[in-house]
Design an enzyme around this catalytic site. Structure first.
Site, PDB file in Angstrom:
ATOM      1  N   ASP A 276       0.810  -0.859 -16.179  1.00 54.00           N
ATOM      2  CA  ASP A 276      -0.196  -0.431 -15.105  1.00 54.00           C
ATOM      3  C   ASP A 276      -1.599   0.366 -15.825  1.00 54.00           C
ATOM      4  OD1 ASP A 276      -1.572  -0.241 -12.876  1.00 54.00           O
ATOM      5  OD2 ASP A 276      -0.829   1.598 -12.068  1.00 54.00           O
ATOM      6  N   GLU A 278      -4.013   0.811 -13.802  1.00 52.59           N
ATOM      7  CA  GLU A 278      -4.802   1.188 -12.559  1.00 52.59           C
ATOM      8  C   GLU A 278      -4.269   2.284 -11.932  1.00 52.59           C
ATOM      9  OE1 GLU A 278      -5.873  -0.261  -8.262  1.00 52.59           O
ATOM     10  OE2 GLU A 278      -3.979  -0.637  -9.200  1.00 52.59           O
ATOM     11  N   ARG A 344      -1.119  -4.739 -15.026  1.00 54.00           N
ATOM     12  CA  ARG A 344      -2.118  -4.625 -14.160  1.00 54.00           C
ATOM     13  C   ARG A 344      -3.627  -4.182 -14.306  1.00 54.00           C
ATOM     14  NH1 ARG A 344      -0.565  -1.775  -8.345  1.00 54.00           N
ATOM     15  NH2 ARG A 344      -0.613   0.306  -9.611  1.00 54.00           N
ATOM     16  N   GLU A 429      -2.985  -6.237  -0.560  1.00 54.61           N
ATOM     17  CA  GLU A 429      -2.932  -4.788  -0.117  1.00 54.61           C
ATOM     18  C   GLU A 429      -4.141  -4.216   0.419  1.00 54.61           C
ATOM     19  OE1 GLU A 429      -2.340  -2.525  -3.806  1.00 54.61           O
ATOM     20  OE2 GLU A 429      -3.853  -3.457  -4.841  1.00 54.61           O
ATOM     21  N   GLY A 454       1.825  -4.309  -0.591  1.00 51.40           N
ATOM     22  CA  GLY A 454       1.757  -2.971  -1.009  1.00 51.40           C
ATOM     23  C   GLY A 454       1.455  -1.945   0.356  1.00 51.40           C
ATOM     24  N   PHE A 455       2.413  -1.477   0.987  1.00 58.83           N
ATOM     25  CA  PHE A 455       2.206  -0.716   2.095  1.00 58.83           C
ATOM     26  C   PHE A 455       1.423   0.349   1.820  1.00 58.83           C
ATOM     27  CE2 PHE A 455       2.826   1.936   5.639  1.00 58.83           C
ATOM     28  CZ  PHE A 455       3.331   3.248   5.348  1.00 58.83           C
ATOM     29  N   ASP A 457      -1.588   1.233  -0.522  1.00 61.86           N
ATOM     30  CA  ASP A 457      -3.021   0.852  -0.189  1.00 61.86           C
ATOM     31  C   ASP A 457      -3.524   0.343   0.992  1.00 61.86           C
ATOM     32  OD1 ASP A 457      -4.958   1.400  -2.187  1.00 61.86           O
ATOM     33  OD2 ASP A 457      -3.674   0.644  -3.672  1.00 61.86           O
ATOM     34  N   PRO A 538      10.922   3.537  -8.385  1.00 63.31           N
ATOM     35  CA  PRO A 538      10.151   4.409  -9.015  1.00 63.31           C
ATOM     36  C   PRO A 538      10.603   4.834 -10.523  1.00 63.31           C
ATOM     37  CG  PRO A 538      11.556   5.335  -7.133  1.00 63.31           C
ATOM     38  CD  PRO A 538      11.686   3.768  -7.203  1.00 63.31           C
ATOM     39  N   ASP A 628       0.454   8.443  -6.080  1.00 64.73           N
ATOM     40  CA  ASP A 628      -0.763   7.863  -7.140  1.00 64.73           C
ATOM     41  C   ASP A 628      -1.961   7.568  -6.190  1.00 64.73           C
ATOM     42  OD1 ASP A 628      -0.289   5.582  -5.430  1.00 64.73           O
ATOM     43  OD2 ASP A 628       0.557   4.095  -7.154  1.00 64.73           O
TER      44      ASP A 628
END
Length: 721
Positions: A276, A278, A344, A429, A454-455, A457, A538, A628
């Site tokens: 990632d 981002e 990403r 998202e 993506g719940f 965002d 995670p 995050d």
């Protein structure tokens, strides 16, 4: 400007110039002149479109705000709301039925189903751990988590607990009995796993007290390893496309106590990993961005290493090599040692002064596209097809998906890559993408390799989009609303209708409680059962545990079962209600405000002070949650919404943040790099956290990046870092 060099009309930070010319380009058939010339042309071509798309976001939001001022919540006029969205261009015409055309994808994307990790590529150790999480010890995952109770005789303790070890072995046998059942009896009763070769073909014979048996599915045995010493061997099994390795070692602590010497069960775990740039990363300037790109390059060419102290000794971590076993016919059976790596990029919003055009920062997403693709051209260990996988987040609707595809096409042209070498993962998202998902997929039909809900965002965007509709529900209540169920179902069903099954991934979001694995195992089977090829976890340990769900459930059968289901309508998608006035007590309001404030402060303070983009932050109930920028977006938008609608006052928000700052200080008391906020409410970190709440309604799409980046840059300038 002494830190900058002129390259084809661009002012490029010297750190980035050196990285490109001395590290990323050598060995490629791309010259520095070709790169900078192409990059400058790409930036000039796409910058105006980027600006126009961002302006359109703001204009649409202004129109949405005006509609809510006039009509209130959507529920007051649902048909009028949908008509209005079409009238202003928020909703676009849906394309005719089609099937995606993406070609040249790896099997981890098309035909294999399993967990997906997301990790900050800025942290080399984490990046390597995630890349190496293709395989995980089931014994370790069971022993070290709450999947097995931690009470009474089963308390882990500092030394090895034989009683807990026995419970681990028993539970692993339960998994083997389910996924690799014997013709008779249980894996609990096995006294020997033996490979027998007749006429040049190997088979698996399994000894029990009642006699020799075989697997119910003889085809599940696919290979073996002889081991490097007496009493050692490896048995390779396969189920639903996923491999499991039975490790035999009679001399090990656990193997010595097992009748068959079974010392571990190694599970194929994270098939794919998103490296990632981002949401989990704090990269705010040229120095940070070069660090991100350097790690990504090291992952691609196989050179990335990281050394650290562990258990009193120096450990060096590298990328794992492929494992070679013997197939049933005596030929080599090669199993990939690493997850397939995706990268990403950032979204379309942010700019970076690592590169200046006419003295102004360029779109960071343009730089990410060019640099991450350039690094991926050095791939020696990742894709077997030469594909480059870029996950693109925070796109608002089909226009922005088409823009991302146009950027990738420009990058391919400037670097001499074949069209559609760069694949796109669409993060579903943002609300405008969810509402126009079929059209968004259509725009990327030749490149798309996944769609993913993506719940986190998505919830933040839902709150911001309907900011003026009324007071939002509490966070825990939002999770139970029908708009969310509609969103998840629409993503799968539209993806299936567009032909993603067997061609691309349909993904689900993150399990945010990394210490609560028992609850994850109880809940997350719902993702493959819903027809999702993958779902986010995670940690590598969580990946090993979640992998078991893909043995329990045949995802392609689930997709076949669902492919003719009716897609929930837009009315369902737009159904999020507002808070009933005066339905919450002051105590409930205070509790929710404290929880949001603690989460924001706990995340922001490490982001701003130390540049840590992803943290485990305790909530108000002292439950550690992975935070995050997406989770921070929800909390900041929730507080901003309540402030907008009078459930809380500015003074109440400020005083709550001040009170919770002392709680966060105490939680971080053991960190020598931490600077307490309770001693200084004018500190950069505290001010940034409070600003996210007080000014959250005014942030573009409710994003946290602009305020966080400004605060982090201020701290870096002050500290000289």
């Amino acid at each position: 400007m002494s830190d900058y060099q002129t390259k084809s009309g661009l002012s490029v930070h010297s750190l980035l110039v050196d990285f490109v010319e001395k590290e990323a380009l050598p060995g490629l058939a791309v010259t520095a002149e070709q790169f900078w010339s192409g990059f400058a042309g790409m930036v000039a071509a796409h910058a105006p479109t980027n600006a126009a798309l961002l302006a359109k976001r703001d204009h649409l939001q202004s129109q949405l705000d005006d509609w809510h001022h006039k009509y209130g919540p959507v529920a007051n006029n649902p048909q009028g709301y949908e008509f209005f969205l079409r009238e202003i261009g928020y909703l676009v015409a849906e394309p005719a039925d089609f099937t995606i055309e993406t070609a040249g994808l790896d099997p981890e994307i098309t035909t294999l189903c399993g967990p997906q990790l997301v990790v900050p590529v800025s942290n080399a150790r984490y990046a390597l751990n995630a890349a190496n999480a293709r395989w995980g010890s089931l014994y370790d995952a069971y022993y070290g988590t709450d999947v097995i109770a931690r009470e009474g005789d089963l308390v882990p303790g500092k030394a090895y607990n034989p009683a807990r070890g026995a419970a681990v072995v028993d539970k692993a046998a339960e998994f083997l009995d389910t996924s690799f059942p014997l013709l008779a009896g249980s894996h609990r009763d096995v006294t020997a796993y033996a490979v027998v070769t007749r006429d040049g073909v190997a088979s698996l014979q399994i000894g029990t007290a009642a006699g020799s048996v075989t697997l119910q599915d003889a085809g599940a045995f696919v290979g073996y390893g002889d081991g490097d010493a007496a009493g050692k061997a490896e048995i390779v099994l396969r189920h639903h496309g996923l491999h499991v390795i039975l490790s035999i070692d009679t001399s090990s602590v656990i193997g010595a106590t097992h009748a068959a010497g079974l010392s571990d069960v190694i599970v194929e775990s994270a098939l794919t990993t998103i490296q990632d740039c981002e949401d989990s990363v704090a990269a705010v300037d040229a120095e940070d961005k070069v660090g991100v790109y350097r790690n990504w390059l090291g992952l691609m060419n196989g050179t990335l290493e990281d050394s650290f102290e562990k258990g009193g000794r120096r450990v060096t971590r590298k990328l794992k090599k492929d494992a070679v076993f013997t197939g049933l016919d005596g030929s080599d059976l090669v199993l990939k040692g690493r997850a397939l790596l995706l990268v990403r990029n950032v979204g379309h919003l942010m700019t970076t002064d690592a590169v200046l055009l006419d003295g102004k920062p360029i779109g960071e997403g343009l730089m990410d596209a060019a640099l991450t693709v350039l690094c991926a051209m050095q791939d020696k260990v990742n894709s077997t097809t030469g594909a480059i996988y870029i996950v693109k987040p925070k796109m608002h609707g089909p226009e922005e998906v088409a823009f991302a595809c146009a950027i990738f096409a420009s990058v391919e042209a400037m670097l001499g890559l074949a069209p559609n070498t760069v694949k796109i993962g669409i993060m579903d998202e943002e609300r405008r993408t969810s509402a126009n998902l079929k059209a968004a997929i259509y725009e990327a039909r030749a490149r798309v390799f996944f769609i993913n809900t993506g719940f986190l965002d998505r919830t933040g965007d839902e709150i911001h989009t309907a900011m003026e509709a009324g007071a939002v529900l509490r966070k825990d209540e939002i999770k139970n609303e029908r708009w969310l169920a509609s969103y998840e179902d629409r993503n799968v069903l539209i993806g299936l209708a567009c032909g993603l099954s067997g061609r691309a991934q349909i993904g689900k979001g993150m399990w945010a409680r990394p210490d609560d694995m028992a609850a994850m195992m109880a809940a997350k089977s719902g993702h493959p059962n819903a027809g999702a090829n993958t779902a986010w976890v995670p940690s590598p340990t969580a990946a090993t545990l979640h992998a078991l769900h893909y043995h329990q459930i045949d995802v392609f059968a689930a997709q076949h079962r669902r492919h003719n289901e009716e897609v929930p309508g837009l009315g369902e998608l737009f159904s999020m209600p507002v808070q009933v006035p005066f339905s919450l007590s002051r105590a409930e309001i205070t509790r929710e405000l404290e929880n949001n404030a603690q989460g924001i402060l706990g995340y922001v303070v490490r982001w701003v002070q130390q540049g840590v983009g992803c943290s485990k932050v305790p909530d108000i109930n002292n439950v550690g949650l992975m935070e995050d920028r997406a989770t921070c977006r929800i909390s900041s938008q929730a507080v901003a919404n309540w402030l907008r609608h009078g459930l809380v006052s500015r003074d109440e928000v400020a005083s709550t943040f001040e009170r919770m700052a002392f709680v966060v200080d105490q939680q971080n008391a053991g960190d020598p790099l931490y600077r307490p906020m309770g001693e200084n409410f004018q500190s950069v970190a505290f001010t940034a956290a409070l600003d996210l709440a007080l000014h959250g309604a005014d942030q573009p799409s409710g994003y946290t990046e602009p305020l966080l980046h400004a605060a982090r840059r201020k701290v870096k300038a002050r500290d000289g870092k």
